[in-house]
Design a protein around this motif. Structure first.
Motif, PDB file in Angstrom:
ATOM      1  N   LEU A   1       0.837  -1.207   0.000  1.00  0.00           N
ATOM      2  CA  LEU A   1       0.000   0.000   0.000  1.00  0.00           C
ATOM      3  C   LEU A   1       0.871   1.256   0.000  1.00  0.00           C
ATOM      4  CD1 LEU A   1      -2.548   1.742   0.569  1.00  0.00           C
ATOM      5  CD2 LEU A   1      -2.347   1.110   2.944  1.00  0.00           C
ATOM      6  N   ARG A   2       1.895   1.247   0.832  1.00  0.00           N
ATOM      7  CA  ARG A   2       2.782   2.419   0.888  1.00  0.00           C
ATOM      8  C   ARG A   2       3.508   2.604  -0.441  1.00  0.00           C
ATOM      9  NH1 ARG A   2       6.054   2.647   6.442  1.00  0.00           N
ATOM     10  NH2 ARG A   2       6.725   4.535   5.439  1.00  0.00           N
ATOM     11  N   ASN A   3       3.975   1.487  -1.002  1.00  0.00           N
ATOM     12  CA  ASN A   3       4.666   1.582  -2.292  1.00  0.00           C
ATOM     13  C   ASN A   3       3.712   2.054  -3.381  1.00  0.00           C
ATOM     14  OD1 ASN A   3       6.825   0.601  -0.930  1.00  0.00           O
ATOM     15  ND2 ASN A   3       6.800  -1.435  -1.843  1.00  0.00           N
ATOM     16  N   PHE A   4       2.476   1.584  -3.285  1.00  0.00           N
ATOM     17  CA  PHE A   4       1.469   1.980  -4.280  1.00  0.00           C
ATOM     18  C   PHE A   4       1.226   3.495  -4.204  1.00  0.00           C
ATOM     19  CE2 PHE A   4      -2.927   2.750  -5.592  1.00  0.00           C
ATOM     20  CZ  PHE A   4      -2.938   2.162  -6.838  1.00  0.00           C
ATOM     21  N   ASN A   5       1.054   3.999  -2.984  1.00  0.00           N
ATOM     22  CA  ASN A   5       0.847   5.451  -2.810  1.00  0.00           C
ATOM     23  C   ASN A   5       2.042   6.235  -3.352  1.00  0.00           C
ATOM     24  OD1 ASN A   5      -1.600   4.970  -1.657  1.00  0.00           O
ATOM     25  ND2 ASN A   5      -0.981   5.399   0.445  1.00  0.00           N
ATOM     26  N   ASN A   6       3.213   5.657  -3.135  1.00  0.00           N
ATOM     27  CA  ASN A   6       4.435   6.291  -3.593  1.00  0.00           C
ATOM     28  C   ASN A   6       4.492   6.334  -5.129  1.00  0.00           C
ATOM     29  OD1 ASN A   6       6.667   7.566  -2.675  1.00  0.00           O
ATOM     30  ND2 ASN A   6       7.720   5.713  -1.987  1.00  0.00           N
ATOM     31  N   TRP A   7       4.041   5.264  -5.728  1.00  0.00           N
ATOM     32  CA  TRP A   7       3.988   5.194  -7.199  1.00  0.00           C
ATOM     33  C   TRP A   7       3.013   6.248  -7.726  1.00  0.00           C
ATOM     34  CZ3 TRP A   7      -0.155   3.428 -10.429  1.00  0.00           C
ATOM     35  CH2 TRP A   7       0.192   3.203 -11.766  1.00  0.00           C
ATOM     36  N   MET A   8       1.875   6.370  -7.076  1.00  0.00           N
ATOM     37  CA  MET A   8       0.883   7.367  -7.500  1.00  0.00           C
ATOM     38  C   MET A   8       1.494   8.774  -7.430  1.00  0.00           C
ATOM     39  SD  MET A   8      -2.057   5.743  -8.111  1.00  0.00           S
ATOM     40  CE  MET A   8      -3.558   6.528  -7.656  1.00  0.00           C
ATOM     41  N   LYS A   9       2.200   9.039  -6.334  1.00  0.00           N
ATOM     42  CA  LYS A   9       2.836  10.362  -6.188  1.00  0.00           C
ATOM     43  C   LYS A   9       3.878  10.569  -7.282  1.00  0.00           C
ATOM     44  CE  LYS A   9       4.200  10.142  -1.812  1.00  0.00           C
ATOM     45  NZ  LYS A   9       5.008  10.630  -0.686  1.00  0.00           N
ATOM     46  N   SER A  10       4.675   9.506  -7.548  1.00  0.00           N
ATOM     47  CA  SER A  10       5.733   9.610  -8.574  1.00  0.00           C
ATOM     48  C   SER A  10       5.137  10.024  -9.911  1.00  0.00           C
ATOM     49  CB  SER A  10       6.415   8.262  -8.809  1.00  0.00           C
ATOM     50  OG  SER A  10       7.150   7.913  -7.714  1.00  0.00           O
ATOM     51  N   LEU A  11       3.991   9.420 -10.250  1.00  0.00           N
ATOM     52  CA  LEU A  11       3.407   9.712 -11.557  1.00  0.00           C
ATOM     53  C   LEU A  11       2.812  11.108 -11.607  1.00  0.00           C
ATOM     54  CD1 LEU A  11       1.879   6.297 -12.567  1.00  0.00           C
ATOM     55  CD2 LEU A  11       4.108   7.246 -13.061  1.00  0.00           C
ATOM     56  N   LEU A  12       2.197  11.507 -10.518  1.00  0.00           N
ATOM     57  CA  LEU A  12       1.623  12.855 -10.474  1.00  0.00           C
ATOM     58  C   LEU A  12       2.739  13.892 -10.593  1.00  0.00           C
ATOM     59  CD1 LEU A  12      -0.939  14.608  -9.952  1.00  0.00           C
ATOM     60  CD2 LEU A  12      -0.375  14.525  -7.523  1.00  0.00           C
ATOM     61  N   ILE A  13       3.768  13.710  -9.792  1.00  0.00           N
ATOM     62  CA  ILE A  13       4.902  14.641  -9.805  1.00  0.00           C
ATOM     63  C   ILE A  13       5.568  14.644 -11.186  1.00  0.00           C
ATOM     64  CG2 ILE A  13       7.274  14.863  -8.887  1.00  0.00           C
ATOM     65  CD1 ILE A  13       6.057  14.207  -6.092  1.00  0.00           C
TER      66      ILE A  13
ATOM     67  N   ARG B   1       9.055  -2.083 -10.447  1.00  0.00           N
ATOM     68  CA  ARG B   1      10.313  -1.753  -9.762  1.00  0.00           C
ATOM     69  C   ARG B   1      10.053  -1.252  -8.350  1.00  0.00           C
ATOM     70  NH1 ARG B   1      11.910   0.757 -14.484  1.00  0.00           N
ATOM     71  NH2 ARG B   1      11.737   2.836 -13.607  1.00  0.00           N
ATOM     72  N   MET B   2       8.977  -0.516  -8.175  1.00  0.00           N
ATOM     73  CA  MET B   2       8.683   0.044  -6.850  1.00  0.00           C
ATOM     74  C   MET B   2       7.947  -0.954  -5.959  1.00  0.00           C
ATOM     75  SD  MET B   2       7.589   3.952  -7.836  1.00  0.00           S
ATOM     76  CE  MET B   2       7.539   4.663  -6.197  1.00  0.00           C
ATOM     77  N   GLN B   3       7.720  -2.133  -6.465  1.00  0.00           N
ATOM     78  CA  GLN B   3       6.972  -3.181  -5.742  1.00  0.00           C
ATOM     79  C   GLN B   3       5.655  -2.631  -5.204  1.00  0.00           C
ATOM     80  OE1 GLN B   3       9.304  -5.982  -3.252  1.00  0.00           O
ATOM     81  NE2 GLN B   3      10.993  -4.600  -3.614  1.00  0.00           N
ATOM     82  N   ALA B   4       4.947  -1.972  -6.093  1.00  0.00           N
ATOM     83  CA  ALA B   4       3.721  -1.306  -5.669  1.00  0.00           C
ATOM     84  C   ALA B   4       2.506  -2.239  -5.677  1.00  0.00           C
ATOM     85  CB  ALA B   4       3.454  -0.101  -6.557  1.00  0.00           C
ATOM     86  N   LEU B   5       2.676  -3.439  -6.201  1.00  0.00           N
ATOM     87  CA  LEU B   5       1.594  -4.419  -6.114  1.00  0.00           C
ATOM     88  C   LEU B   5       2.176  -5.730  -5.591  1.00  0.00           C
ATOM     89  CD1 LEU B   5      -0.446  -3.809  -9.419  1.00  0.00           C
ATOM     90  CD2 LEU B   5      -1.017  -3.025  -7.118  1.00  0.00           C
TER      91      LEU B   5
END
Ligand SMILES: C[S@@+](CC[C@H](N)C(=O)[O-])C[C@H]1O[C@@H](n2cnc3c(N)ncnc32)[C@H](O)[C@@H]1O
Length: 415
Positions: A111-123, A353-357
């Motif tokens: 979940l944390r990695n997923f949120n991080n991925w979402m932020k990465s894409l927005l940024i 790579r970010m292990q978001a799932l």
């Protein structure tokens, strides 16, 4: 949704927007009475900050508004947090930085990695937009925490970053992280210049503390923060002023925040004043009454966040943002944003790579993060229907329920 309930929702929204307008115009009247005092304060502060200083890039600044000579990388403490701000600051200050090994064992690792991925894409999306017209990019990370987005700014090759947060210990850790990152840079590797400010952005004007009080940002990023300010109109407005007041024309205010419609929908569906699962819980003070400001709830995410937050009624934020020349670019639920971004192969690779799932079914030598059997029913169904290649990537149902509370937003400063 039936036509009649759609009409009801539209009417409710209209009446709330009217109420919001009333609050805003009332507050603006009060504000014009206060602004004279504010002017006095500003000039006193400006007189105080008369001396010139060198900025982080090492260039001598030529404007007369520079702060007194002080170490650029020293965090500046502007205002001691009060009220809920103090609770929030104390909470985040106490949160321990966890090493990678321990983090990977967490129930909410994906979940944390997923949120991080979402932020990465927005940024990434908004850095790219600015980069099309400009090489040097300046960013304000409002509520930066321990610096979880520093690497994203480095990858985005921005030129200058101002990091600010209410929690002093977090700011120190953020600054240390930046220093470590800088020290690890190879000789030909570029890293942005940075400054760090400890302040309550819902109560203090940040521009008084910038090395250049006329600093103009291309992006203000406010990730999982803005909802703390919706305690009162004044606080929400001050945070907005900090986020948007120093944006260059064409600059962006981007962020992530809980979706008030989703929160209220889940609350209304619950039999009590709270809802959630084994990953997150949201506890409201009262069901059925949702004031535009100060609508408090406690959010608990596996020991990560457990502090008072406030509903952000988005149509109200859109109205309030107009005061700072901001126009909504988009607002998307996490689901909508995810479904849009996952179509791109590069984003999919980054997600891996970010292990978001979480890989499903798990490898022989690993265990699923959730041991509740119905947490992976959706994945099982996809496999059964032959709709997914194995192993597939997923989030447990409990984690998805937690993350799908949020939305992403972007505003643009009008020219
Ligand atoms: C959930 S954390 C997010 C941190 C970071 N943006 C990220 O995405 O990793 C929320 C942050 O908002 C900060 N915060 C809350 N209220 C604030 C305020 N009034 N002024 C500045 N920072 C605030 C907290 O201290 C905390 O670091």
């Amino acid at each position: 949704m039936s036509d009649s309930s759609k009409v009801e929702e539209q009417e409710l929204e209209k009446s709330l927007v009217e109420e919001a307008d009333r609050i805003i115009s009332k507050a603006s009247e009060a504000e014009s009475a206060v602004s004279l005092d504010e002017d006095n304060t500003t000039s006193a502060k400006e007189q105080d900050a008369g001396n010139e200083k060198e900025d982080v890039s090492g260039h001598q600044d030529t404007t007369s508004k520079k702060r007194k000579a002080e170490d650029e990388d020293e965090p500046r403490e502007v205002h001691l947090a009060e009220g809920h701000g103090q609770t929030v600051a104390a909470h985040y200050n106490e949160l321990q930085e966890v090493g990678l090994e321990k983090r990977s064992q967490s129930r909410i690792f994906f979940l944390r990695n997923f949120n991080n991925w979402m932020k990465s894409l927005l940024i990434g999306e908004f850095i790219e937009k600015v980069r099309r017209r400009k090489r040097e990019i300046t960013v304000l990370d409002l509520g930066c925490g321990k610096g979880g987005d520093l690497l994203k700014w480095k990858k985005g090759k921005i030129s200058k970053l101002v990091c600010t947060d209410i929690a002093e210990v977090s700011m120190q850790q953020c600054q240390q992280r930046y220093a470590d990152m800088k020290a690890r840079c190879r000789a030909n590797e570029y890293i942005f210049n940075a400054e760090f400010i400890t302040a309550d952005s819902s109560k203090e004007l940040l521009s008084d503390s910038y090395s250049d009080t006329h600093m103009c940002f291309d992006i203000c990023s406010c990730q999982f923060v803005y909802h703390y300010s919706f305690e009162t109109y004044e606080q929400a407005d001050m945070m907005l002023k900090n986020a948007c007041g120093n944006l260059c024309p064409g600059g962006y205010f981007i962020g992530t925040t809980p979706n008030s419609f989703e929160l209220v929908k889940r609350l209304e569906a619950s039999e009590t004043d709270s809802f959630g699962n084994d990953v997150y819980t949201v506890q409201f003070q009262k069901k059925g009454e949702y004031p535009l400001f100060g609508c408090k709830y406690n959010f608990n995410l596996e020991g990560v966040v457990d502090v008072p937050e406030f509903l952000v009624y988005f149509p109200l934020l859109i109205e309030m943002a107009k005061k700072y020349g901001m126009k909504l670019v988009y607002k998307k639920t996490f689901r909508e944003f995810y479904e849009e971004k996952i179509k791109d192969e590069e984003n999919k690779m980054l997600l891996k790579r970010m292990q978001a799932l979480e890989p499903y079914p798990p490898n022989d030598n690993s265990k699923l993060v959730s041991d509740k059997s119905d947490d992976y029913e959706h994945a099982e169904k996809l496999i059964k229907d032959g709709k997914a290649k194995l192993p597939l990537g997923t989030l447990s149902k409990s984690e998805w329920e937690a993350t799908s509370i949020y939305l992403v937003f972007a505003f643009e400063k009008q020219q």
